[in-house]
Motif scaffolding. Structure first.
Motif, PDB file in Angstrom:
ATOM      1  N   ASP A 212     -12.588   1.819  74.236  1.00 37.08           N
ATOM      2  CA  ASP A 212     -12.990   1.740  75.637  1.00 37.08           C
ATOM      3  C   ASP A 212     -14.373   2.331  75.860  1.00 37.08           C
ATOM      4  N   MET A 219     -13.380   7.844  83.489  1.00 39.67           N
ATOM      5  CA  MET A 219     -12.428   8.665  82.748  1.00 39.67           C
ATOM      6  C   MET A 219     -11.610   9.537  83.692  1.00 39.67           C
ATOM      7  N   GLY A 222      -9.092   7.312  85.241  1.00 38.51           N
ATOM      8  CA  GLY A 222      -8.076   6.972  84.250  1.00 38.51           C
ATOM      9  C   GLY A 222      -7.134   8.129  83.994  1.00 38.51           C
ATOM     10  N   TYR A 223      -7.695   9.348  83.928  1.00 41.15           N
ATOM     11  CA  TYR A 223      -6.854  10.533  83.760  1.00 41.15           C
ATOM     12  C   TYR A 223      -5.882  10.659  84.928  1.00 41.15           C
ATOM     13  N   ALA A 225      -4.683   8.391  86.858  1.00 38.29           N
ATOM     14  CA  ALA A 225      -3.644   7.361  86.783  1.00 38.29           C
ATOM     15  C   ALA A 225      -2.557   7.755  85.784  1.00 38.29           C
ATOM     16  N   VAL A 226      -2.951   8.244  84.625  1.00 40.10           N
ATOM     17  CA  VAL A 226      -1.976   8.635  83.598  1.00 40.10           C
ATOM     18  C   VAL A 226      -1.167   9.837  84.058  1.00 40.10           C
ATOM     19  N   GLU A 293      -6.522   5.771  77.823  1.00 36.28           N
ATOM     20  CA  GLU A 293      -5.367   6.236  78.601  1.00 36.28           C
ATOM     21  C   GLU A 293      -4.210   6.643  77.692  1.00 36.28           C
ATOM     22  N   GLN A 294      -4.077   5.995  76.546  1.00 39.95           N
ATOM     23  CA  GLN A 294      -3.052   6.402  75.591  1.00 39.95           C
ATOM     24  C   GLN A 294      -3.382   7.776  75.014  1.00 39.95           C
ATOM     25  N   VAL A 296      -5.059  10.139  76.528  1.00 45.07           N
ATOM     26  CA  VAL A 296      -4.764  11.109  77.588  1.00 45.07           C
ATOM     27  C   VAL A 296      -3.268  11.385  77.655  1.00 45.07           C
ATOM     28  N   ASP A 297      -2.478  10.320  77.583  1.00 48.28           N
ATOM     29  CA  ASP A 297      -1.019  10.480  77.637  1.00 48.28           C
ATOM     30  C   ASP A 297      -0.516  11.336  76.471  1.00 48.28           C
TER      31      ASP A 297
END
Length: 319
Positions: A212, A219, A222-223, A225-226, A293-294, A296-297
């Motif tokens: 990405d 970012m 995106g963080y 959202a996760v 995002e993965q 971050v998860d």
């Protein structure tokens, strides 16, 4: 991959502390070069490694630590922004390069920063200089250049995490609109381990990054959202200098201004991979590189489970 004896500098730091068990896990023998062996106590792998006591600026002790080593991982750098950091990094890299050549090390591996063309921050310029010193050492060298590393406990991730969680509405420096190519810590480690098996003729720098390309604002969104946070409202303003930005980050996050400043300065320039040649030697995993995002998860799960192997605070302060 043939098994090798690997020396890891910076084994008490964030990257080094995670690299050691990865190398052990694939069958390599590992020697950790540290200034204070006591800092290795409590690590679950400390009984499986050799220990060499040396400071990278001490050629004699560094040479002893490098005796019989096949692959040397150079993970030494100054995170703070105090005066003289570039001189310290230059002296350490020069001494280490000479000691590695004298000891007959067959490969050096260095993790540096992904740099754009043109003017760069003092810390990125120092990383480039260290890379050149090691590439000029006479020892086959692989330089891995990464931008933002996403993983539980990393300074970059902690900065992102606290800014996003604590500020639902924020006026931010203009660098939040600069594009970068973050990479998951597990992909960084996979590349580092893979470099131990590079052919002798491979002597160059490689850009490494995840799939990405995002702005820092992207970012943060995106963080959020996760993490299941409400939408973050981000309003860039041009007036915040790197110094003021780092003070702002130090106020909002646990990352002190002296550490935040080099991170902030590196975000002012676009840092995107210009090639993916590393895949010729260390192929992408079957499922592909870890998406932002993965990553971050995965990091948040580690934090929730209190399973954070190393943190940016693990590294000892210079001096």
């Amino acid at each position: 991959m043939a098994m090798a004896r690997c020396l890891v500098t910076g084994a008490t730091g964030y990257i080094g502390g995670r690299l050691v068990p990865e190398l052990l896990g694939v069958g390599h023998a590992v020697r950790c070069m540290v200034r204070s062996p006591d800092r290795l106590r409590g690590r679950p792998w400390c009984g499986r490694v050799e220990v060499g006591v040396a400071d990278a600026t001490d050629p004699l002790r560094t040479g002893r630590a490098l005796e019989g080593v096949d692959v040397a991982y150079y993970l030494v750098h100054t995170m703070g922004s105090g005066r003289g950091f570039a001189e310290r990094d230059r002296a350490a890299a020069t001494a280490f390069a000479a000691a590695a050549r004298e000891a007959g090390v067959r490969r050096i591996v260095y993790l540096g920063g992904l740099t754009p063309g043109g003017e760069v921050s003092p810390h990125l310029r120092s990383r480039e200089e260290v890379a050149r010193i090691l590439l000029d050492s006479g020892v086959p060298t692989a330089v891995l250049r990464a931008a933002v590393i996403i993983g539980s406990g990393s300074a970059s991730f902690e900065m992102l995490r606290y800014l996003t969680e604590r500020l639902p509405v924020m006026t931010t420096p203009s660098w939040v609109r600069t594009r970068t190519q973050p990479i998951a810590i597990r992909d960084v480690l996979r590349y580092l381990v893979g470099c131990a098996g590079l052919p002798p003729g491979v002597h160059r720098a490689f850009d490494i990054g995840g799939p990405d390309v995002l702005t820092y604002a992207g970012m943060m969104r995106g963080y959020a959202a996760v993490a299941g946070l409400p939408r973050r409202w981000i309003i860039p303003v041009p007036a915040l200098t790197p110094r003021l930005s780092s003070l702002w980050v130090g106020l909002v996050t646990p990352v002190p201004a002296r550490v935040a400043r080099p991170l902030v300065e590196s975000l002012r320039n676009e840092t995107i991979c210009r090639e993916h040649d590393i895949a010729r030697h260390v192929p992408d995993p079957p499922g592909g590189l870890v998406a932002f995002e993965q990553a971050v998860d995965l990091a948040l799960r580690r934090i929730k489970d209190a399973d954070v192997a190393t943190r940016w605070t693990s590294a000892p302060a210079p001096g």
